[in-house]
Design a protein around this motif. Structure first.
Motif, PDB file in Angstrom:
ATOM      1  N   HIS A 161     -11.578   9.026   7.695  1.00  0.00           N
ATOM      2  CA  HIS A 161     -10.893   9.098   8.744  1.00  0.00           C
ATOM      3  C   HIS A 161     -10.962   7.746   9.433  1.00  0.00           C
ATOM      4  O   HIS A 161     -12.125   7.549  10.486  1.00  0.00           O
ATOM      5  N   MET A 162      -9.676   7.188   9.904  1.00  0.00           N
ATOM      6  CA  MET A 162      -9.809   5.865  10.585  1.00  0.00           C
ATOM      7  C   MET A 162     -10.227   6.199  12.075  1.00  0.00           C
ATOM      8  O   MET A 162      -9.291   7.007  12.852  1.00  0.00           O
ATOM      9  N   ASP A 163     -11.125   5.804  12.631  1.00  0.00           N
ATOM     10  CA  ASP A 163     -11.319   5.549  14.039  1.00  0.00           C
ATOM     11  C   ASP A 163     -12.251   4.665  14.352  1.00  0.00           C
ATOM     12  O   ASP A 163     -13.521   4.613  14.214  1.00  0.00           O
ATOM     13  N   TRP A 164     -11.646   3.555  15.048  1.00  0.00           N
ATOM     14  CA  TRP A 164     -12.426   2.507  15.335  1.00  0.00           C
ATOM     15  C   TRP A 164     -12.543   1.967  16.569  1.00  0.00           C
ATOM     16  O   TRP A 164     -11.489   1.522  17.445  1.00  0.00           O
ATOM     17  N   PRO A 165     -13.712   2.187  17.380  1.00  0.00           N
ATOM     18  CA  PRO A 165     -13.781   1.877  18.770  1.00  0.00           C
ATOM     19  C   PRO A 165     -13.770   0.427  18.906  1.00  0.00           C
ATOM     20  O   PRO A 165     -14.002  -0.391  17.964  1.00  0.00           O
ATOM     21  N   PRO A 166     -13.746  -0.286  20.350  1.00  0.00           N
ATOM     22  CA  PRO A 166     -13.451  -1.653  20.349  1.00  0.00           C
ATOM     23  C   PRO A 166     -14.588  -2.341  20.013  1.00  0.00           C
ATOM     24  O   PRO A 166     -14.621  -3.570  19.546  1.00  0.00           O
ATOM     25  N   ALA A 167     -16.002  -1.890  20.073  1.00  0.00           N
ATOM     26  CA  ALA A 167     -17.352  -2.580  19.578  1.00  0.00           C
ATOM     27  C   ALA A 167     -17.153  -3.096  18.178  1.00  0.00           C
ATOM     28  O   ALA A 167     -17.891  -4.045  18.070  1.00  0.00           O
ATOM     29  N   GLN A 168     -16.496  -2.135  17.289  1.00  0.00           N
ATOM     30  CA  GLN A 168     -16.477  -2.321  15.808  1.00  0.00           C
ATOM     31  C   GLN A 168     -15.225  -3.255  15.476  1.00  0.00           C
ATOM     32  O   GLN A 168     -15.224  -3.749  14.327  1.00  0.00           O
ATOM     33  N   ARG A 169     -14.538  -3.679  16.278  1.00  0.00           N
ATOM     34  CA  ARG A 169     -13.184  -4.249  15.881  1.00  0.00           C
ATOM     35  C   ARG A 169     -13.420  -5.830  15.940  1.00  0.00           C
ATOM     36  O   ARG A 169     -14.508  -6.031  16.778  1.00  0.00           O
ATOM     37  N   PRO A 170     -12.897  -6.746  15.417  1.00  0.00           N
ATOM     38  CA  PRO A 170     -11.575  -6.422  14.456  1.00  0.00           C
ATOM     39  C   PRO A 170     -12.046  -5.774  13.136  1.00  0.00           C
ATOM     40  O   PRO A 170     -13.128  -6.058  12.575  1.00  0.00           O
ATOM     41  N   VAL A 171     -11.003  -4.840  12.569  1.00  0.00           N
ATOM     42  CA  VAL A 171     -11.416  -4.448  11.110  1.00  0.00           C
ATOM     43  C   VAL A 171     -10.080  -4.648  10.555  1.00  0.00           C
ATOM     44  O   VAL A 171      -8.962  -4.440  10.949  1.00  0.00           O
ATOM     45  N   VAL A 172     -10.299  -4.800   9.239  1.00  0.00           N
ATOM     46  CA  VAL A 172      -9.112  -4.830   8.355  1.00  0.00           C
ATOM     47  C   VAL A 172      -9.361  -3.971   7.217  1.00  0.00           C
ATOM     48  O   VAL A 172     -10.466  -3.967   6.711  1.00  0.00           O
ATOM     49  N   ARG A 173      -8.530  -3.120   6.939  1.00  0.00           N
ATOM     50  CA  ARG A 173      -8.352  -2.327   5.690  1.00  0.00           C
ATOM     51  C   ARG A 173      -7.349  -2.885   4.747  1.00  0.00           C
ATOM     52  O   ARG A 173      -6.181  -2.871   4.793  1.00  0.00           O
ATOM     53  N   LEU A 174      -7.962  -3.092   3.365  1.00  0.00           N
ATOM     54  CA  LEU A 174      -7.206  -3.457   2.336  1.00  0.00           C
ATOM     55  C   LEU A 174      -6.939  -2.312   1.108  1.00  0.00           C
ATOM     56  O   LEU A 174      -8.072  -1.630   0.649  1.00  0.00           O
ATOM     57  N   SER A 175      -5.895  -1.960   0.807  1.00  0.00           N
ATOM     58  CA  SER A 175      -5.653  -0.841  -0.135  1.00  0.00           C
ATOM     59  C   SER A 175      -4.812  -1.393  -1.218  1.00  0.00           C
ATOM     60  O   SER A 175      -3.602  -2.040  -1.224  1.00  0.00           O
ATOM     61  N   LEU A 176      -5.275  -1.176  -2.349  1.00  0.00           N
ATOM     62  CA  LEU A 176      -4.502  -1.571  -3.672  1.00  0.00           C
ATOM     63  C   LEU A 176      -4.254  -0.318  -4.343  1.00  0.00           C
ATOM     64  O   LEU A 176      -5.150   0.458  -4.961  1.00  0.00           O
ATOM     65  N   VAL A 177      -3.062   0.017  -4.631  1.00  0.00           N
ATOM     66  CA  VAL A 177      -2.552   1.180  -5.389  1.00  0.00           C
ATOM     67  C   VAL A 177      -1.413   0.681  -6.539  1.00  0.00           C
ATOM     68  O   VAL A 177      -0.489   0.502  -6.027  1.00  0.00           O
ATOM     69  N   GLY A 178      -2.101   0.902  -7.681  1.00  0.00           N
ATOM     70  CA  GLY A 178      -1.156  -0.060  -8.474  1.00  0.00           C
ATOM     71  C   GLY A 178      -0.760  -1.305  -8.483  1.00  0.00           C
ATOM     72  O   GLY A 178      -1.965  -2.305  -8.414  1.00  0.00           O
ATOM     73  N   GLY A 179       0.409  -1.773  -8.299  1.00  0.00           N
ATOM     74  CA  GLY A 179       0.519  -3.095  -7.932  1.00  0.00           C
ATOM     75  C   GLY A 179       0.860  -3.309  -6.457  1.00  0.00           C
ATOM     76  O   GLY A 179       1.387  -4.207  -6.256  1.00  0.00           O
ATOM     77  N   ALA A 180       0.870  -2.463  -5.651  1.00  0.00           N
ATOM     78  CA  ALA A 180       1.352  -2.490  -4.224  1.00  0.00           C
ATOM     79  C   ALA A 180       0.013  -2.801  -3.536  1.00  0.00           C
ATOM     80  O   ALA A 180      -1.220  -2.080  -3.329  1.00  0.00           O
ATOM     81  N   LEU A 181      -0.144  -3.529  -2.427  1.00  0.00           N
ATOM     82  CA  LEU A 181      -0.962  -4.201  -1.723  1.00  0.00           C
ATOM     83  C   LEU A 181      -0.671  -3.931  -0.229  1.00  0.00           C
ATOM     84  O   LEU A 181       0.409  -4.209   0.241  1.00  0.00           O
ATOM     85  N   THR A 182      -1.624  -3.424   0.639  1.00  0.00           N
ATOM     86  CA  THR A 182      -1.327  -3.159   1.955  1.00  0.00           C
ATOM     87  C   THR A 182      -2.511  -3.532   2.764  1.00  0.00           C
ATOM     88  O   THR A 182      -3.602  -3.170   2.468  1.00  0.00           O
ATOM     89  N   VAL A 183      -2.302  -4.351   3.700  1.00  0.00           N
ATOM     90  CA  VAL A 183      -3.189  -4.808   4.524  1.00  0.00           C
ATOM     91  C   VAL A 183      -3.073  -4.296   6.191  1.00  0.00           C
ATOM     92  O   VAL A 183      -1.861  -4.552   6.669  1.00  0.00           O
ATOM     93  N   GLU A 184      -4.107  -3.645   6.628  1.00  0.00           N
ATOM     94  CA  GLU A 184      -3.801  -2.969   7.844  1.00  0.00           C
ATOM     95  C   GLU A 184      -4.800  -3.569   8.709  1.00  0.00           C
ATOM     96  O   GLU A 184      -6.202  -3.723   8.389  1.00  0.00           O
ATOM     97  N   VAL A 185      -4.429  -4.019   9.916  1.00  0.00           N
ATOM     98  CA  VAL A 185      -5.523  -4.710  11.160  1.00  0.00           C
ATOM     99  C   VAL A 185      -5.577  -3.932  12.189  1.00  0.00           C
ATOM    100  O   VAL A 185      -4.565  -3.212  12.866  1.00  0.00           O
ATOM    101  N   TYR A 186      -6.816  -3.497  12.694  1.00  0.00           N
ATOM    102  CA  TYR A 186      -7.022  -2.887  13.523  1.00  0.00           C
ATOM    103  C   TYR A 186      -7.789  -4.003  14.770  1.00  0.00           C
ATOM    104  O   TYR A 186      -9.174  -4.438  14.677  1.00  0.00           O
ATOM    105  N   SER A 187      -7.094  -4.405  15.761  1.00  0.00           N
ATOM    106  CA  SER A 187      -7.700  -5.455  16.531  1.00  0.00           C
ATOM    107  C   SER A 187      -8.263  -4.916  17.887  1.00  0.00           C
ATOM    108  O   SER A 187      -8.077  -3.930  18.376  1.00  0.00           O
ATOM    109  N   ARG A 188      -9.001  -5.982  18.372  1.00  0.00           N
ATOM    110  CA  ARG A 188      -9.492  -5.375  19.938  1.00  0.00           C
ATOM    111  C   ARG A 188      -8.521  -5.728  20.718  1.00  0.00           C
ATOM    112  O   ARG A 188      -8.554  -4.522  21.817  1.00  0.00           O
ATOM    113  N   ILE A 189      -7.593  -6.587  20.636  1.00  0.00           N
ATOM    114  CA  ILE A 189      -6.534  -6.665  21.825  1.00  0.00           C
ATOM    115  C   ILE A 189      -5.645  -5.294  21.867  1.00  0.00           C
ATOM    116  O   ILE A 189      -5.174  -5.085  22.773  1.00  0.00           O
TER     117      ILE A 189
END
Length: 356
Positions: A161-189
């Motif tokens: 469950h994605m829930d990132w308060p400011p103190a833990q940011r920045p956070v990057v989640r990388l997901s690789l499914v088969g040949g598909a890559l997704t990069v998600e950025v959770y920034s403080r700003i």
């Protein structure tokens, strides 16, 4: 023209003896700049349209000209004996030429790919291993965590469950499914810029997402505008989320030591074996990220890692707000040995009181 093109997906269903090469040849014959790819035995096609939904094609002189997509899509459906659907936002165009009972031969039931996901947490994660239980409660799943320089690598076990308060940011989640890559950025700003009513919603929403769906290949051979159109079609998808509308990603990227120009170059990178290394280098992520995403190692294999089972948030809050005390028997033994009351709590003692 290439700066104003829009990307449209051409969905192909059915067909007889369709191959990646045959589809590319048909599009090339009709002068349609496009990119194609294979995704788990499925053929993907992307074409260019303008703001009015007209298909971008080329004339005999190699110039880009808009055309009514209806006749092109209908001709392709007839040639391939397939169902076609051209979709871009509110523009949807469908054509069908499959014989009844011909089946759906262009698609093979895909094998279910197990996603590989890694979280890189750049904000404050308690260094004290005894206090990391709160992170498992926060993400609502078991996890493994290990320090990596001034960041932490987190591998979740189960749906997090994605829930990132400011103190833990920045956070990057990388997901690789088969040949598909997704990069998600959770920034403080992203949270700092939001009004109070929008901050809670944005805690679980990435404010920047970059995804490489497939390794796209151009249909037409050419230079200048034709090559430019196919380059745009093959770029990684970029989206931003914010309650206050689109924002300049520069501030969010700066939290990872990069900028919009580097991200723009990264989006042009093909989805090949070198893509993960390029992502890690651009965002200055820990070098172990590549091996973790490719499944060569797990976080538990790394020195200093900690595996944490899911803990209820109620228990985690209790542990972090109530001082732990050893049992009555342990305190009594220590007093008999001459230890003072101020030293009756050792580093290995954990209290058993509190909610379960």
């Amino acid at each position: 023209m290439s700066r104003s093109i829009l990307i449209a997906d051409l969905d192909v269903r059915g067909g007889r003896d369709l191959t990646h090469e045959r589809i590319a040849a048909s599009l090339s014959t009709r002068g349609v700049p496009a990119v194609t790819a294979l995704e788990e035995e499925r053929i993907l096609v992307r074409v260019a349209v303008d703001a009015g939904g007209r298909l971008i094609t080329t004339d005999h002189g190699g110039r880009l000209v808009p055309a009514d997509p209806s006749s092109v899509v209908a001709a392709l459906a007839e040639e391939w004996r397939a169902d076609l659907r051209l979709e871009r936002g509110s523009v949807v165009l469908a054509a069908s030429a499959r014989r009844r009972g011909s089946g759906d031969s262009s698609r093979v039931a895909p094998s279910v790919a197990t996603p590989s996901r890694i979280l890189v947490v750049g904000g404050i994660v308690p260094i004290d291993p005894g206090r990391r239980r709160g992170l498992a409660a926060q993400l609502e799943c078991a996890l493994s965590v290990v320090p990596a320089g001034d960041m932490h690598l987190v591998q979740t076990h189960g749906d997090a469950h994605m829930d990132w308060p400011p103190a833990q940011r920045p956070v990057v989640r990388l997901s690789l499914v088969g040949g598909a890559l997704t990069v998600e950025v959770y920034s403080r700003i992203a949270l700092d810029d939001e009004p109070p009513e929008g901050r809670w919603a944005m805690r679980g929403i990435p404010d920047l997402t970059v995804s490489w769906r497939a390794d796209w290949r151009g249909v037409l051979t050419g230079t200048d505008v034709i090559a430019d159109v196919q380059r745009v079609l093959a770029r990684a998808d970029l989206s931003s989320s914010a309650h206050r509308g689109p924002r300049d990603p520069q501030a969010a990227l700066a939290e990872w030591g990069t900028d919009a120009a580097a991200l723009d170059a990264l989006r042009d990178h093909p989805n090949d074996d070198a893509l993960l290394d390029a992502v890690v280098a651009t965002l200055s992520l820990p070098r172990q990220t590549v091996q973790l995403l490719r499944g060569r190692i797990t976080v538990d294999d790394l020195p200093g890692s900690q595996h944490i089972e899911r803990t209820s948030i109620r228990r985690a809050v209790w542990d972090q707000t109530h001082p732990t005390r050893p049992s009555l028997w342990t305190r009594l033994v220590r007093r008999l040995r001459g230890h003072g009351a101020g030293n009756d709590e050792g580093p290995g003692d954990r209290g058993r009181a509190g909610p379960s």
